[in-house]
Scaffold this active site. Structure first.
Site, short mmCIF file in Angstrom:
data_model
loop_
_atom_site.label_atom_id
_atom_site.label_comp_id
_atom_site.label_asym_id
_atom_site.label_seq_id
_atom_site.Cartn_x
_atom_site.Cartn_y
_atom_site.Cartn_z
N GLN A 192 0.79 -1.46 -0.14
CA GLN A 192 0.02 -0.05 0.06
C GLN A 192 0.63 0.76 -0.07
O GLN A 192 2.11 1.59 0.95
CB GLN A 192 -0.77 0.42 1.20
CG GLN A 192 -2.28 0.60 1.41
CD GLN A 192 -2.96 0.75 2.07
OE1 GLN A 192 -3.64 -0.62 2.74
NE2 GLN A 192 -4.39 1.62 2.82
N HIS A 212 0.03 -2.58 11.27
CA HIS A 212 1.02 -3.25 11.77
C HIS A 212 1.83 -3.09 13.31
O HIS A 212 2.77 -2.55 13.61
CB HIS A 212 2.35 -3.17 11.01
CG HIS A 212 2.22 -3.64 9.78
ND1 HIS A 212 2.15 -4.62 9.10
CD2 HIS A 212 2.14 -3.02 8.52
CE1 HIS A 212 1.19 -5.05 7.84
NE2 HIS A 212 1.42 -3.96 7.12
N GLN A 269 1.10 -10.64 11.39
CA GLN A 269 1.60 -9.61 9.79
C GLN A 269 0.33 -8.16 9.65
O GLN A 269 1.71 -6.72 9.76
CB GLN A 269 1.47 -9.52 8.88
CG GLN A 269 2.30 -9.07 7.68
CD GLN A 269 1.29 -8.81 6.03
OE1 GLN A 269 0.50 -8.56 5.63
NE2 GLN A 269 2.40 -9.12 4.65
N ARG A 326 -9.25 -8.37 4.42
CA ARG A 326 -8.43 -7.56 4.90
C ARG A 326 -7.96 -6.13 5.06
O ARG A 326 -7.48 -5.32 5.81
CB ARG A 326 -6.78 -7.51 4.11
CG ARG A 326 -6.04 -7.28 4.66
CD ARG A 326 -3.69 -7.56 4.54
NE ARG A 326 -3.17 -7.63 4.90
CZ ARG A 326 -2.31 -6.62 4.65
NH1 ARG A 326 -2.25 -5.84 3.94
NH2 ARG A 326 -1.26 -6.42 5.63
N SER A 361 4.54 -5.51 3.33
CA SER A 361 3.64 -5.54 3.86
C SER A 361 2.52 -6.02 3.33
O SER A 361 2.54 -7.80 2.64
CB SER A 361 2.70 -4.09 3.90
OG SER A 361 1.56 -4.31 4.77
N LEU A 362 1.31 -5.86 2.48
CA LEU A 362 0.61 -5.92 1.46
C LEU A 362 0.88 -6.57 0.32
O LEU A 362 0.30 -8.35 -0.16
CB LEU A 362 -0.74 -4.65 0.70
CG LEU A 362 -1.54 -5.60 -0.75
CD1 LEU A 362 -2.92 -6.53 -0.31
CD2 LEU A 362 -2.48 -4.63 -1.62
#
Length: 757
Positions: free
Chosen positions: A9, A193, A241, A112, A87-88
């Site tokens: 992202q 996060h 995560q 998500r 991340s993503l």
């Protein structure tokens, strides 16, 4: 070797994916069906600015990344040696590794994105110019306890996350530091996060339960620990995560350490390319052992490879994974029971929702109260967390033990903490047997689990053995258990896990962890081999654990889980008075004393209690000394008797005995009338109940008589948090205490091993 990396992202922009949408019409149709809207329209036209909203951003980036990856594979025919995503982007890495197909990937990121998009009130900021360690030090020194480190993007770019106001406060503080080049607030709705994603991660885990993952074909490096994914850890890593730091620096360092590595960014943007160049120029590779790599891609290793320079520990990977899995926990951490509901129903719920196990303090409470509180806990957690109930040994009244066992069976409490036992009792066997059932395949299973708290090897041996045959036979003859249950009891240990209780608050044998833990671990291994038990019995540590150093020492000794007690008594959720909490928050490690245990007075058992500001330990020990040296109250000199009645009890012996008559059964009162020493014991034991009630109720007129079970761990904890906002117990919550302790323990171990190497 080559690694493909996928961005997450932040790379979204209008027009992304224009070059690939028409090339994969079938996949676009699948995406539109799953999402319920046109992904092509979102990416190319960005109607109403939706591309900036998390619930739309995440599916868009995943889909564009995936299509660009497929296009690259088709054009080059190259299969990367490793894949990783920020991340993503990790979902694209797993897609590339064939852990799931395109449709499943879209479903995952859709959920998500929706969950993360619902999280509000949080903020994030990038701190440029400081290392991760330096950022952590600032957070600690400035008491920014509500801020977490979310991303380690490059050696000198760290992203922090937390409540929006706190992030703003942190920004102002960091901007005053000379080495900081810039602090940039990120345009996000939540503190991604970080700990504030806990509820979202739990709900996401529910969806993951419905997904079947395929075998990983290309090694994927995980964000949470910068190590290769294990097949069994896919679900766990994806849950973690969401509420853990993205370890991007160590991800690249790990890949650098595998040998000569080329990185290629695949997807919408080139932000990772810049980060990787900084990491390569500013950081050194991690040197990895051969066995650290799960796949067969080890051709680049040489015999001269060094062991890792760092050992990465995380709060939720400390202890035994088998233990966490057995009780469906996030952390190998237990908040132990505290007498008379001090480990309250609210405390148990708070810990359970955080992925910990807490035991309700049933000792000294009526069955009606216990049942009401257990029903509250069950309703509040509603399958979203584990919980258990304390089962305190009652040597004088075995019938009370059996009544409690039946109540726990009736309310389907599936795990108990057996404490203060000197051996196995029928009530424990009855509870264990009630959980033995036959599944649809004809296999016998035991659903009721016992975690036994022990401080002596002979007691540990009893719990590590099957139920005593004579007791099983008696229960069978009384038709309290079935033949199949009796047969299964011969094949399983009484305890599923053992908690070794060293010197601690409450009942204690003054044990030393350094001697007990290794000895009982060896005993466990021998007993498992002797009886051929199939499920490994975990060994936990309790007593004296109030600081990261103490927790680390317990884990280093081989503890599979840790149990805290005293430190939780001085929390918002603890079921004792504010007056007691005010006193406890001021205590130090030397402010405790041993006194007789009221419930096991005649046996000479000891408990550890608060000494600072109270007379209870001295008075309790005086009563026990009188009991030992006299056969009746009448033998005690008049001066001492008057002192006890006026100063200790604040009432006469006769009035105490009249009160006891209302609570004890006729047989006990008759025994007391005919046995003066027994009558003296009952009257003296009344003082212990009285002193305990004074403390729990917060009676300010009799503070000197407070009986408060506690160990030196709380004093150590108080010193640890002395310069933080947790100095005030009103800001101590049982779940935050546990998380903070585990996170600091992980940091301590990381630092220790890094310095050792």
């Amino acid at each position: 070797m080559i690694t493909y990396v996928f961005p997450g992202q932040g790379v979204q922009k209008k027009g992304m994916g224009a070059e690939v949408f028409d090339e994969f019409p079938e996949l676009i149709a699948i995406a539109d069906r799953v999402l319920g809207y046109s992904i092509k329209e979102i990416c190319l036209e960005n109607p109403e600015g939706k591309l900036s909203l998390t619930q739309y951003t995440q599916p868009a980036i995943f889909i564009v990344n995936a299509l660009l990856y497929l296009k690259k594979c088709k054009e080059t025919g190259v299969t990367p040696d490793f894949v990783a995503g920020h991340s993503l982007g990790e979902y694209n890495a797993l897609f590339a590794a064939k852990a799931f197909d395109f449709e499943t990937g879209v479903k995952l990121v859709k959920k998500r994105g929706e969950l993360m998009g619902q999280v509000t009130g949080g903020g994030m900021a990038a701190v440029i110019g400081l290392t991760g360690e330096e950022v952590f030090s600032v957070l600690k020194e400035k008491n920014l306890n509500k801020i977490d480190i979310a991303n380690y993007n490059s050696p000198f770019q760290v992203v922090i996350a937390g409540p929006k106001e706190e992030v703003g406060k942190a920004k102002s503080i960091f901007e005053t530091i000379e080495k900081v080049k810039m602090v940039s607030l990120l345009t996000v709705s939540g503190a991604f996060h970080s700990r504030y994603m806990e509820e979202a991660s739990i709900e996401f885990g529910t969806m993951l339960d419905t997904i079947s993952f395929s075998e990983i074909k290309i090694p994927v490096i995980a964000n949470v620990n910068a190590r290769t994914y294990k097949q069994a850890d896919i679900k766990k890593n994806l849950i973690w995560q969401m509420n853990h730091s993205v370890q991007w620096v160590d991800t690249i360092r790990y890949l650098m350490g595998l040998g000569e590595m080329t990185f290629e960014e695949v997807g919408a943007g080139r932000v990772l390319t810049g980060m990787i160049k900084k990491i390569q120029s500013e950081a050194t590779p991690l040197m990895i052992k051969k066995e650290d790599v799960e796949t067969s891609k080890t051709s680049e290793f040489t015999e001269n490879s060094k062991p890792p320079k760092e050992v990465r520990f995380l709060a939720d990977t400390l202890g035994s994974e088998a233990f966490r899995s057995r009780y469906h926990l996030k952390y190998a951490y237990i908040a132990g029971a505290m007498y008379r509901g001090i480990s309250s129903k609210e405390l148990v719920v708070k810990a359970g929702k955080a992925g910990m196990l807490a035991f309700y303090g049933s000792g000294g409470l009526t069955l009606d109260t216990i049942e009401q509180d257990l029903q509250f806990i069950k309703q509040e957690l509603s399958g979203k967390g584990a919980y258990g109930c304390n089962f305190l040994h009652n040597p004088n009244y075995p019938q009370k033990e059996e009544k409690l066992a039946r109540l726990l069976i009736k309310n389907r409490v599936s795990v108990i903490e057996a404490s203060a036992f000197m051996g196995i009792t029928q009530a424990l066997i009855l509870y264990k047997a009630a959980g033995i059932v036959e599944d649809s395949f004809g296999t016998m299973k035991c659903l009721n689990r016992i975690i036994a708290k022990v401080s002596r090897p002979e007691v540990a041996e009893a719990f590590l053995s099957p139920a005593p045959e004579r007791m099983v036979k008696k229960l069978l003859e009384e038709e309290k258990i079935t033949i199949k249950q009796a047969q299964e009891l011969k094949r399983i240990p009484m305890a599923d896990d053992i908690c070794i209780e060293s010197d601690s608050g409450g009942h204690t044998d003054c044990g030393v962890a350094f001697a007990l833990i290794p000895s009982i671990r060896r005993l466990r291994d021998n007993m498992m081999e002797q009886y051929n038990f199939t499920e490994k019995i975990s060994i936990g540590a309790a007593g004296g654990i109030g600081t990261p150093e103490a927790a680390a020492a317990s884990l280093a000794l081989g503890a599979d889980f840790i149990v805290t007690g005293s430190i939780n008594q001085c929390s918002v959720e603890a079921g004792t008075s504010d007056v007691v909490k005010d006193i406890l928050a001021q205590m130090n490690v030397q402010d405790t004393e041993y006194s007789p245990a009221g419930d096991m007075f005649e046996y000479g058992a000891k408990v550890q209690v608060l000494k600072k500001g109270v007379f209870f330990p001295a008075r309790a020990n005086k009563l026990y000394d009188l009991y030992i040296h006299h056969n009746s109250i009448d033998e005690i000199d008049e001066k001492t008797k008057n002192q006890i009645q006026e100063k200790y009890f604040k009432r006469s012996f006769e009035s105490v005995f009249l009160e006891l008559k209302q609570h004890y059964n006729e047989a006990m009162i008759e025994k007391a009338d005919s046995n003066p020493k027994y009558k003296m014991a009952l009257i003296f034991k009344w003082y212990f109940h009285y002193a305990n009630q004074l403390a729990i109720s917060g009676n300010t007129e009799s503070k000197v008589d407070y009986q408060v079970y506690t160990g030196p761990a709380l004093g150590a904890f108080n010193q640890w948090v002395l310069n933080s906002e947790l100095k005030d117990w009103r800001k101590r919550h049982v779940d935050e205490i546990g998380k903070m302790l585990l996170e600091a323990t992980a940091d301590y171990l990381n630092d220790f091993y890094e310095q050792s190497n």
